[in-house]
Design an enzyme around this catalytic site. Structure first.
Site, PDB file in Angstrom:
ATOM      1  N   LYS A   1       3.543  25.512  63.039  1.00 33.15           N
ATOM      2  CA  LYS A   1       3.059  24.436  63.786  1.00 33.15           C
ATOM      3  C   LYS A   1       2.375  23.421  62.937  1.00 33.15           C
ATOM      4  O   LYS A   1       1.493  23.450  62.288  1.00 33.15           O
ATOM      5  CB  LYS A   1       2.040  24.885  64.889  1.00 33.15           C
TER       6      LYS A   1
ATOM      7  N   GLU B   1      -0.697  27.380  61.671  1.00 33.41           N
ATOM      8  CA  GLU B   1      -0.736  25.810  62.244  1.00 33.41           C
ATOM      9  C   GLU B   1      -1.751  25.077  61.063  1.00 33.41           C
ATOM     10  O   GLU B   1      -3.180  25.250  61.412  1.00 33.41           O
ATOM     11  CB  GLU B   1      -1.424  25.722  63.586  1.00 33.41           C
TER      12      GLU B   1
END
Length: 300
Positions: free
Chosen positions: A219, A182
């Site tokens: 992500k 992420e």
């Protein structure tokens, strides 16, 4: 619970191809008071960390056990470490998620962010990561999530973020888990689109270095350019590309996500928008169900 190869294969297939989204239930110590305030619990309502974490655990348990929180629309959930080590109705949370709700459990493993340098915030060191990953395997966790933040389009900073993310991902893969990488781009960055182009290029370089049959998840902030991350979603080393809400309202996040056919949601604040401790079960379930329906629809 441990890791069962048949269960892991079934969970991997669900993450690759099932429709729905990933619920992010992983607020850490720093963000918990804000999450509780939004839920109608003020800091004066609890004393100290233990009571604070008990309140957030009760909130998460209420969400997880709600009738609408099943794999019809919620295919995965990201847990805070304390949640993984806790129980709901006498059952370890990850076990309950998979066995009772059909939802794949993930664990947030990062320890927060460093101060900004070169336009980015790297992850703080993660002492004890090997032990944590071993514990995660024991609890039946499928994968991990680790977050860093990009504030501006700085090439050196972005390459440092991606390099660090993939170094952690290597440790996670070696432990038999699937990492969710992420590298968030701040939605308020004045150079958001340029940063996203740099980020995509850096990620592709590292994806090409993965071994055969190795997969990661990504992500990412919903991009300014629609479809920007389609190439990442199509890469053989990517199990799924998921989107963070990044501070957008639920409506705006869903509207933007709906234009990205190869991304699904992994929302935190947008999932819990409008929920409060004071609601009756009927009111709470209706509000949560409406959010889940909206996010699932935007996830395609």
């Amino acid at each position: 619970m441990g890791t069962d190869p048949d269960v892991t294969a079934k969970q991997a297939e669900q993450m690759r191809s099932a429709s729905g989204f990933i619920a992010a239930l992983d607020q850490s110590g720093g963000s918990t008071p804000k999450a509780l305030r939004l839920y109608g619990v003020e800091e004066s309502d609890y004393a100290g960390d233990e009571e604070m974490f008990a309140e957030i655990h009760a909130m998460r348990a209420r969400i997880i056990t709600a009738p609408c929180f099943t794999n019809d629309k919620v295919i995965g959930a990201i847990l805070f470490e304390r949640t993984m080590r806790g129980e709901i109705d006498g059952k370890p949370v990850a076990q309950l998620l998979w066995e009772d709700r059909g939802i794949v459990p993930f664990l947030k493993i990062d320890k927060g962010l460093e101060e900004e340098k070169d336009g980015v915030q790297l992850m703080k060191p993660m002492p004890g990561l090997a032990d944590l990953l071993a514990d995660a395997n024991g609890f039946g966790i499928f994968g991990t999530k680790e977050r860093s933040v990009i504030q501006s389009a700085n090439q050196a900073g972005i390459e440092a973020v991606v390099g660090q993310q993939f170094a952690v991902a290597r440790t996670v893969l070696d432990a038999g888990l699937i990492p969710i990488i992420e590298p968030e781009v701040n939605i308020h960055s004045e150079t958001k689109a340029e940063a996203e182009a740099m980020l995509k290029a850096a990620i592709l370089t590292h994806l090409d270095r993965l071994g055969e049959c190795e997969e990661v998840m990504l992500k990412l902030t919903i991009p300014s350019e629609d479809g920007l991350y389609d190439d990442l979603a199509d890469h053989p080393g990517v199990m799924r590309v998921v989107a963070l809400s990044g501070g957008y309202s639920t409506d705006e996040a869903c509207e933007r996500l709906a234009r990205q056919p190869k991304m699904i949601a992994s929302f935190s604040r947008a999932l819990t928008e409008g929920l409060s401790k004071q609601q009756s079960e009927a009111e709470f379930n209706a509000a949560l169900g409406a959010n889940i329906d909206k996010i699932a629809a935007a996830s395609g």
